[in-house]
Scaffold this active site. Structure first.
Site, PDB file in Angstrom:
ATOM      1  N   ALA A 264      69.752 -12.318   3.185  1.00 29.21           N
ATOM      2  CA  ALA A 264      70.906 -12.494   4.055  1.00 29.21           C
ATOM      3  C   ALA A 264      72.105 -12.926   3.224  1.00 29.21           C
ATOM      4  O   ALA A 264      71.965 -13.211   2.045  1.00 29.21           O
ATOM      5  CB  ALA A 264      70.611 -13.553   5.116  1.00 29.21           C
ATOM      6  N   MET A 265      73.289 -12.974   3.881  1.00 33.20           N
ATOM      7  CA  MET A 265      74.505 -13.278   3.144  1.00 33.20           C
ATOM      8  C   MET A 265      75.428 -14.169   3.962  1.00 33.20           C
ATOM      9  O   MET A 265      75.684 -13.892   5.131  1.00 33.20           O
ATOM     10  CB  MET A 265      75.184 -11.958   2.759  1.00 33.20           C
ATOM     11  CG  MET A 265      76.465 -12.130   1.985  1.00 33.20           C
ATOM     12  SD  MET A 265      76.155 -12.979   0.397  1.00 33.20           S
ATOM     13  CE  MET A 265      77.686 -13.849   0.203  1.00 33.20           C
ATOM     14  N   HIS A 299      69.573 -21.688   5.738  1.00 35.16           N
ATOM     15  CA  HIS A 299      70.118 -21.485   4.388  1.00 35.16           C
ATOM     16  C   HIS A 299      71.550 -20.934   4.445  1.00 35.16           C
ATOM     17  O   HIS A 299      72.463 -21.496   3.833  1.00 35.16           O
ATOM     18  CB  HIS A 299      69.204 -20.535   3.618  1.00 35.16           C
ATOM     19  CG  HIS A 299      69.632 -20.255   2.213  1.00 35.16           C
ATOM     20  ND1 HIS A 299      69.119 -20.945   1.133  1.00 35.16           N
ATOM     21  CD2 HIS A 299      70.519 -19.369   1.704  1.00 35.16           C
ATOM     22  CE1 HIS A 299      69.689 -20.494   0.023  1.00 35.16           C
ATOM     23  NE2 HIS A 299      70.532 -19.533   0.340  1.00 35.16           N
ATOM     24  N   GLU A 300      71.746 -19.861   5.170  1.00 39.58           N
ATOM     25  CA  GLU A 300      73.080 -19.249   5.218  1.00 39.58           C
ATOM     26  C   GLU A 300      74.076 -20.173   5.910  1.00 39.58           C
ATOM     27  O   GLU A 300      75.226 -20.283   5.497  1.00 39.58           O
ATOM     28  CB  GLU A 300      73.042 -17.874   5.906  1.00 39.58           C
ATOM     29  CG  GLU A 300      72.024 -16.879   5.354  1.00 39.58           C
ATOM     30  CD  GLU A 300      72.036 -16.732   3.840  1.00 39.58           C
ATOM     31  OE1 GLU A 300      73.088 -16.932   3.217  1.00 39.58           O
ATOM     32  OE2 GLU A 300      70.964 -16.419   3.258  1.00 39.58           O
ATOM     33  N   GLU A 322      73.166 -22.018  -4.998  1.00 44.66           N
ATOM     34  CA  GLU A 322      71.863 -21.543  -4.524  1.00 44.66           C
ATOM     35  C   GLU A 322      70.761 -22.598  -4.646  1.00 44.66           C
ATOM     36  O   GLU A 322      69.996 -22.809  -3.715  1.00 44.66           O
ATOM     37  CB  GLU A 322      71.466 -20.244  -5.233  1.00 44.66           C
ATOM     38  CG  GLU A 322      72.382 -19.054  -4.902  1.00 44.66           C
ATOM     39  CD  GLU A 322      72.492 -18.760  -3.412  1.00 44.66           C
ATOM     40  OE1 GLU A 322      71.677 -19.262  -2.618  1.00 44.66           O
ATOM     41  OE2 GLU A 322      73.433 -18.015  -3.040  1.00 44.66           O
TER      42      GLU A 322
HETATM   43  N1  ARG Z   1      74.022 -15.533  -1.373  1.00 48.09           N
HETATM   44  C1  ARG Z   1      72.933 -14.853  -0.747  1.00 48.09           C
HETATM   45  C2  ARG Z   1      71.925 -15.929  -0.389  1.00 48.09           C
HETATM   46  O1  ARG Z   1      71.307 -16.513  -1.183  1.00 48.09           O
HETATM   47  C3  ARG Z   1      72.269 -13.844  -1.613  1.00 48.09           C
HETATM   48  C4  ARG Z   1      73.099 -12.646  -1.926  1.00 48.09           C
HETATM   49  C5  ARG Z   1      72.577 -11.926  -3.094  1.00 48.09           C
HETATM   50  N2  ARG Z   1      72.978 -10.579  -3.094  1.00 48.09           N
HETATM   51  C6  ARG Z   1      72.845  -9.750  -4.136  1.00 48.09           C
HETATM   52  N3  ARG Z   1      73.218  -8.535  -4.002  1.00 48.09           N
HETATM   53  N4  ARG Z   1      72.367 -10.113  -5.292  1.00 48.09           N
HETATM   54  O2  ARG Z   1      71.821 -16.306   0.711  1.00 48.09           O
HETATM   55 ZN    ZN Z   2      71.893 -18.591  -0.855  1.00 49.94          ZN
END
Ligand code: ARG
Ligand code: ZN
Length: 866
Positions: A264-265, A299-300, A322
């Site tokens: 997810a993002m 998390h998000e 992260e």
């Molecule tokens: N920031 C996102 C998360 O940890 C992960 C995104 C990673 N995307 C990628 N294309 N590498 O929730």
């Molecule tokens: Zn993250």
């Protein structure tokens, strides 16, 4: 190709020459020709700069203006991945118009289509596939976004922040304009358009503000969004309670899409999710899915403060957001569910996935100092080991001290793009200048440290000494230094009670440290690294009996579990050596007895029993083998399970039958523990001679009313190669072929079967109409599972390696991120028997010799080949 394979280095960091602090975007959405107009307010940021360099990939430039005046072609140069504009003033407005093709974009980076939905993924470097920009996280800007699209096809148009205008346009078009009041880097930009289904709710924040909550999905899936919505509300409440952090916009939106590279993002105000982490009901989702949704939604959401309000200066700082956010989501899950179950699961995950990464060819520190492709660094190390490093800080400072440090972090750095050093600075300032100098080695050094522990009791002086010795990992950097770490301990007397100690956190800094405890009246048993306080490999001088004692008496639940695993691991490794030496396999009766005690234990709850009953995974055993013995390890694990199953046949069946679940279906810790235990029992019962329980499994499978049991039983039938297997698989397909998330499980089970028929089955499954190689979830379910299927991927014919290499080469042309994840499955290259190494080597060389290989796959395969 060569110059695109250059490594980017942390030491080369330079602040941007220009800063864009305001951006107005207009999208004219079209499947193959989306027009993107962007108006940028640009300011010089370094005195000597005269040339503006913007980054852009796969864009067609159609117009460029400075302060309203069209630029003549002598003012700019279009390079492959940049746009260079010469002789620009100190402050100006730049207009850039480009055309992109979302439909042909299968990288799932930038703007693309997932089914009928337009969506984006811009972290870390996707925005450059949308428009020319200073696409790096230290450029923070205020975004205003106008989306224009056909109203019938795309009635819903979303972006970050709050909607500020909307209206109808000629030719059946309409528009919505969004504005995000918070400055942000381009990686947090998001856009979604489609004819979506949704559910709505709201949340009243601690200060009384109402926030609208909306979850979007494909029409027809609305009823599967409720667990995600509940999880979101819990996350919002938890962050207020535990960290005093309140949500800062009037609306929070989540969109579920099927085609997504990662989980997810956290895009500001508009999260985009892999549908696997949103959609659930009891018929289609397992307990694990429910827990996964809760933690990823958390998390998000938590990223809104740790990631968005305070972001990263550059991508070397990725663990800043992260590692910290994984720590926060782990704590969220622990506070909501069973703390020790969550902790044990996190540590299992770390050991089975991060430890092998950290001892293999792609090992890197949580703060790397160089990369070729940043997408390759969204790793278990940055995330999970990063979270362990944050947890050690909490262990040192205590929960209150840690909270003070977090408050300080927001006080000092809100609205900024910072480094991991800045985080440690805040923690230190808020805690009497706690000295993190040596602790920083955790950020800069790779590898898993080993701790050797020895204990001694001095009868005369009534003194007990614990000697801890650090061994730096075999792959540590040349001038590696010793680590600073907290080792949480307890001393247990012969009655099984904890002896009172002034200090239970030992601070290890030197190579060797003796910790002496006086006034210890009898020889205790030491419980070491309680709660896995330091992410190390611990080697103790505990005897078999000591471990059994800890299993029964340790007040630290993690270490009770840990003792059960150490005992089992030692037994299994010894049997593997026996098998290799051609000896007959005999299971130690003391182990059988200890296992029986676990089955009988009335004091422990179902979840804990299920955890301790489970034998260490094959992958965990491989880590201690110089040359990995795939077949022997598998055979021994099967032998031990079969021996226990047949020895305790009645006991296990009675345990299984004693689990009564009546009344309403629940997904709380208790009910989930019960289902997990039932699954563990069946897993063993399948090994009882004469397929004694296979019919029962098949019957239970047919009448199962939830996915946890249904897929658990299907797995048992498939893994045991039961006569009921084919019927069960066919029935499951018939029942669920319309649900892609369920089909992913169906593919996964079959691809994980250690049976020799699996290889041919994979080829057949690829042709099934439910399969689509452009959807990462499906590819991961089938090929990813096959890649972790130790016996089949490492088949001595080499066919497993060849199949995987073929697919990596093919996928690399569509989606390099997914291809590169698969490439890392070959990381065992230097640790496998010679005959296999030769075969794997042929495939690795075939991959690296490919013309126009992506940076992603190149970086991984070149590291593996060394
Ligand atoms: N920031 C996102 C998360 O940890 C992960 C995104 C990673 N995307 C990628 N294309 N590498 O929730
Ligand atoms: Zn993250």
């Amino acid at each position: 190709m060569e110059n695109t394979m250059n490594a980017i280095k942390l030491n080369d960091y330079k602040k941007p020459d220009y800063i864009i602090d305001t951006i107005y975007l207009t999208f004219n959405l079209h499947e193959t020709e989306t027009k993107v107009h962007s108006k940028l307010v640009v300011k010089r940021n370094s005195p000597e700069a005269k040339t503006l360099i913007l980054i852009g990939e796969e864009l067609t430039l159609i117009g460029l203006k400075i302060d309203g005046v069209l630029l003549t072609s002598d003012r700019y140069i279009i390079h492959k991945d940049t746009l260079e504009i010469m002789h620009v003033p100190e402050k100006f407005e730049l207009e850039v118009e480009t055309i992109i093709n979302p439909l042909s974009n299968k990288t799932l980076d930038g703007l693309y289509k997932s089914g009928s939905i337009f969506c984006t993924q811009n972290e870390p470097e996707g925005f450059r596939r949308i428009t020319y920009y200073i696409d790096r996280p230290d450029n923070m800007a205020k975004f205003t976004t106008k989306i224009i699209a056909n109203k019938k096809l795309y009635p819903i148009l979303l972006s970050n922040g709050n909607p500020i205008a909307k209206g109808d346009l000629p030719n059946g078009d309409h528009f919505v304009e969004w504005q995000d009041p918070f400055k942000k880097p381009s990686y947090l930009f998001a856009l979604v358009a489609g004819d979506l289904g949704f559910i709505k709710d709201q949340y009243k924040t601690i200060s009384g503000k109402n926030v609208a909550l909306e979850i979007y999905c494909d029409k027809g899936n609305e009823s599967k969004c409720h667990h995600a919505m509940e999880s979101l509300k819990k996350s919002m409440k938890w962050d207020e309670d535990r960290f005093g952090l309140e949500y800062d916009l009037d609306i929070y939106m989540i969109v579920a899409v099927d085609a997504f590279n990662m989980g997810a993002m956290e895009n500001k105000g508009l999260n985009i999710f892999n549908s696997a982490y949103v959609l659930a009901n009891r018929e289609t989702a397992t307990d694990q899915n429910f827990s996964g949704i809760e933690s990823v939604i958390g998390h998000e959401y938590f990223h809104n403060w740790t990631g968005n309000r305070i972001t990263c200066r550059d991508w070397f700082q990725l663990t800043l957001k992260e590692g910290l956010t994984v720590y926060r989501d782990q704590e969220f899950s622990a506070d909501l569910n069973s703390r020790f179950v969550e902790r044990i699961n996190s540590v299992q995950h770390l050991r089975s996935k991060q430890f092998p990464e950290d001892q293999g060819p792609t090992s890197h520190p949580i703060k790397p100092d160089s990369y070729i492709e940043i997408n390759n660094f969204y790793t278990m190390t940055i995330y999970e080991k990063g979270a362990e490093v944050i947890r050690m800080i909490e262990t040192f400072l205590g929960r209150d001290g840690f909270r003070k440090g977090m408050d300080k972090y927001f006080e000092l750095f809100d609205g900024q793009a910072v480094r991991t050093e800045d985080f440690l600075h805040a923690m230190s300032v808020a805690n009497n200048n706690f000295d993190f100098t040596q602790f920083k080695n955790w950020y800069s050094q790779n590898g898993t440290p080993i701790i050797h522990a020895q204990t001694a009791y001095n009868e005369l002086k009534k003194e007990f000494t614990i000697t801890l010795k650090q061994e730096l990992p075999h792959n540590a950097p040349k001038n590696a230094k010793f680590y600073h770490m907290p080792i949480k301990i307890g001393l247990i007397d012969t009655k099984g009670n904890d002896i009172f100690l002034e200090k239970t956190i030992l601070e290890l800094k030197e190579e060797v440290h003796h910790f002496t405890f006086s006034g210890i009246l009898e020889k205790p048993i030491a419980s070491l690294n309680r709660n896995f306080s330091a992410p190390v490999k611990l080697i103790t001088d505990h005897s078999f009996e000591d471990q059994l004692f800890l299993m029964a008496n340790d007040s630290d639940a993690f270490n009770r579990y840990e003792a059960s695993q150490v005992v089992a691991k030692n037994i299994l490794q010894k049997l593997i050596l026996d098998l290799q030496a051609g000896k007959e396999l005999v299971l130690d009766t003391r182990f059988i007895e200890a296992y029986g005690k676990i089955l009988d234990d009335q004091k422990i709850d179902e979840a804990f029993k299920a955890l301790t009953m489970q034998l260490p995974e094959e992958g965990i055993l491989h880590q201690d083998q110089k040359v990995i013995l795939f077949k022997e390890t598998h055979k021994v694990c099967q032998f031990v399970k079969a021996t226990l199953a047949n020895h305790f046949d009645d006991k296990i069946f009675n345990l299984y039958s004693s689990i009564k679940q009546t009344g309403e279906y629940k997904i709380d810790a208790k009910a989930m523990g019960q289902r997990e235990l039932k699954t563990k029992c069946f897993d063993l019962m399948m090994f009882v001679k004469g397929e004694k329980y296979h019919k029962l499994a098949a019957d239970q499978f047919k009448t199962a009313t939830n996915m946890t049991e249904e897929i658990g039983l299907l797995t048992s039938l498939v893994f045991s190669n039961s006569t009921y297997k084919d019927d069960a698989l066919a029935g499951f397909y018939k029942k669920w072929s319309h649900e892609t998330l369920v089909m992913q499980k169906w593919l996964g089970v079959q691809a994980s079967s250690s049976d020799d028929s699996t290889y041919a089955n994979i080829l057949k499954l690829e042709l099934n109409s439910i399969y689509d190689k452009t959807v990462p979830n499906l590819v991961r379910a089938l090929l990813g599972s096959f890649g972790s299927n130790f016996l089949q991927i490492n088949h001595e014919s080499g066919r497993g390696y060849k199949l995987m290499a073929d697919r990596i080469i093919e996928l690399d042309k569509l989606n390099p991120q997914v291809a590169s994840r698969f490439a890392s499955l070959f990381k065992t290259y230097k640790n496998i028997p010679l005959n296999l190494q030769t075969l794997m080597g042929i495939e690795l060389k075939r991959i690296i010799d490919e013309k126009s290989l992506s940076k992603n796959v190149f970086e991984i395969v070149s590291k593996i080949l060394g």
